[in-house]
Design an enzyme around this catalytic site. Sequence first.
Site, short mmCIF file in Angstrom:
data_model
loop_
_atom_site.label_atom_id
_atom_site.label_comp_id
_atom_site.label_asym_id
_atom_site.label_seq_id
_atom_site.Cartn_x
_atom_site.Cartn_y
_atom_site.Cartn_z
N ASP A 177 32.48 34.33 27.58
CA ASP A 177 32.61 35.78 27.44
C ASP A 177 34.08 36.15 27.32
O ASP A 177 34.89 35.83 28.19
CB ASP A 177 31.97 36.43 28.68
CG ASP A 177 31.93 37.94 28.63
OD1 ASP A 177 32.84 38.54 28.04
OD2 ASP A 177 31.00 38.51 29.21
N VAL A 178 34.44 36.82 26.24
CA VAL A 178 35.83 37.22 26.00
C VAL A 178 36.33 38.12 27.13
O VAL A 178 37.46 37.96 27.63
CB VAL A 178 35.96 37.93 24.64
CG1 VAL A 178 37.34 38.56 24.47
CG2 VAL A 178 35.67 36.95 23.50
N ASP A 179 35.52 39.08 27.54
CA ASP A 179 35.91 40.02 28.59
C ASP A 179 36.19 39.29 29.90
O ASP A 179 37.23 39.50 30.55
CB ASP A 179 34.78 41.03 28.79
CG ASP A 179 35.28 42.41 29.21
OD1 ASP A 179 36.50 42.59 29.33
OD2 ASP A 179 34.44 43.30 29.40
N ASP A 180 35.28 38.42 30.31
CA ASP A 180 35.48 37.64 31.53
C ASP A 180 36.74 36.79 31.43
O ASP A 180 37.51 36.68 32.40
CB ASP A 180 34.28 36.72 31.77
CG ASP A 180 33.11 37.46 32.35
OD1 ASP A 180 32.87 37.34 33.57
OD2 ASP A 180 32.41 38.15 31.60
N ARG B 270 40.93 44.90 27.22
CA ARG B 270 41.16 43.84 28.19
C ARG B 270 41.97 42.69 27.58
O ARG B 270 42.83 42.10 28.23
CB ARG B 270 39.83 43.30 28.71
CG ARG B 270 39.82 43.06 30.20
CD ARG B 270 39.42 44.29 30.97
NE ARG B 270 38.06 44.63 30.70
CZ ARG B 270 37.60 45.88 30.74
NH1 ARG B 270 38.40 46.86 31.05
NH2 ARG B 270 36.34 46.15 30.49
#
Length: 656
Positions: free
Chosen positions: A394-397, A468
């Site tokens: 996951d890019v966000d994580d 983010r």
Amino acid sequence: MAADGSTRPQLPLSGEDLERVVQNAQAALGRQQQTDGHWVYELEADSSIPAEYILLEHYLDRIDDALEQKIAVYLRRTQSPEHDGWALYHNGGFNLSSSVKAYFALKATGEDINAPHMRRAREAILAHGGAERSNVFTRIQLALFGDVPWRATPVMPVELMLLPRKAFFSVWNMSYWSRTVIAPLLVLAALRPIAINPRQIHVRELFVTPPERVTDWIRGPYRSIWGRVFKGLDSLLRPTRSLIPASTHEKAIQAAIDFIEPRLNGKDGLGAIYPAMANVVMMYRALGVPDSDPRAVTAWEAVQGLLVHKDDEVYCQPCVSPIWDTALSGHAMLEAASGPKGIAPQETLQDLRKASKWLREKQILDVKGDWAINNPDLAPGGWAFQYGNDYYPDVDDTAVVGMLLHREADPANTESIARARQWILGMQSRDGGWGAFDIDNSKDVLNHIPFSDHGALLDPPTADVTARCISFLAQLGNVEDRPVIERALTYLRKEQEKDGSWFGRWGTNYIYGTWSALCAFNAAGVSQDDPAVVKAVEWLRSVQRSDGGWGEGCESYEGGNHGTYSESLPSQTAWALLGLMAAGRRDDPAVLRGINWLAAQQDDNGEWHEAPYNAVGFPKVFYLRYHGYRQFFPLMALARYRTLESSNTRRMAFGF
């Protein structure tokens, strides 16, 4: 101590009271840390998944009556007293599909359909058009039980699995969650099994028109002319199914299996999300795989792992969120430990080191996931959302974990941060933004096929994920990354709404998106007097509630006003405060009022409480309640406010 004997602070908030609030919240969050260093909170969706779990047991004839009775308690509790059906989120409006599933599941557990709550639910379902007007996934569920014919579902031939990446309808043009849900579902649609359903539970009473007499199952609503075009194509394809050679059909089923089995994730399941995992369980049964086969055993155990057991009720989560919870909790704990003088107690540092070590060990370094289809030369380096989901980081994580490891400044994190940076750089889409799992996953016309009545088949770039990534790269401060950051800032500017807010794709909603964007602008060094920043600040001020807090309902995804709700909420108040402080407004009266509200809402255990949902899976279709948001975000905001008190510039030197 307050006059009522509690330890709640008196207002206006003194420095001493602020310190006590922060310390109490830090202690409360610390108590939730697991022994190996990570945090994980419940992740709750609507009634659909608990209902689907009950139906899965009846499909398989693996009925656990005691367990189902506890899920029934949850379903009865979540039935709305206002409209007698089931909503997609706390106090939401009637949702036909979730209501059909919940009613079906309750009937399967032995509920008397003439009981008052069942009668009211049935009347509400019929008043909204009946089960024949439920969504695609609900009609597929009904087809598996023989309650509707398979012609009630859109044409989705398993031969889709044979299409190359460049083909328009290729599964590689769909999002990760779509691919993992669709692959086993295509096998089910090809084999058309019927549930064992040992108690022969059916719901014909939920249909306005008997299913065998319904002539038009697919009739919109159409979001564009493409919807009507694809409806016509669906009609043309139906007679051709029988013309497909048996050998091609078998080859396609095998292609689906070959896609699924490397991605099963052991006990974490396909895609680590419930719909895909449940479809795999049913697929194996339809293929004749014995329940004792190790693949079937593990697939069933993976589904069981999503159940949340309480004293009197049980529900099923859509997935689990340990990486996300750990990274955000770590940021909050690090902020709290910094203190006015920037000195963290040794015990807190040790707890953070444990969290960082746990996170480092979860980094995906040796699996090229589905994202590599669009960038095959990129080395892996991301984190998944769940405990294990190696094909789908996951890019966000990854950005949030990377920022935490960088802020912690432990040399042991250096290699992890470097690998994460390279992966994030390689995941940027052509328009300058980032999606959550894929690159350039933006063929919007696919959202208009009949199967995609939920409109969430894709994973295009979004403002919150892009923000983010900007924050992470800017925090690292590598000069050579500046062109990437500038392209992303241009994307963010284009995405700003006319009122100054940003849409929150993964959190509710415009308050979440605006906080994310303001953090990115701050980290990237954009002037606090920049027109985009000023406009966002004014918008946040304009939606502050009279009590000093902020709140926003999921209704804002459905045409409701941006940034408004019937009550203030701890998580959204924290987001607004973090956004304003990122914009340099730490001393703004609006911030002081928000800080006072947050402090006043803390209970004697150092915790906050909120019932409304605070995130979204798919707007208008699937909403989420992160149980940890009410704790770590308020702590982060209060500690940030305290930290900035001693700052000469009132500008944060980090990106989150």
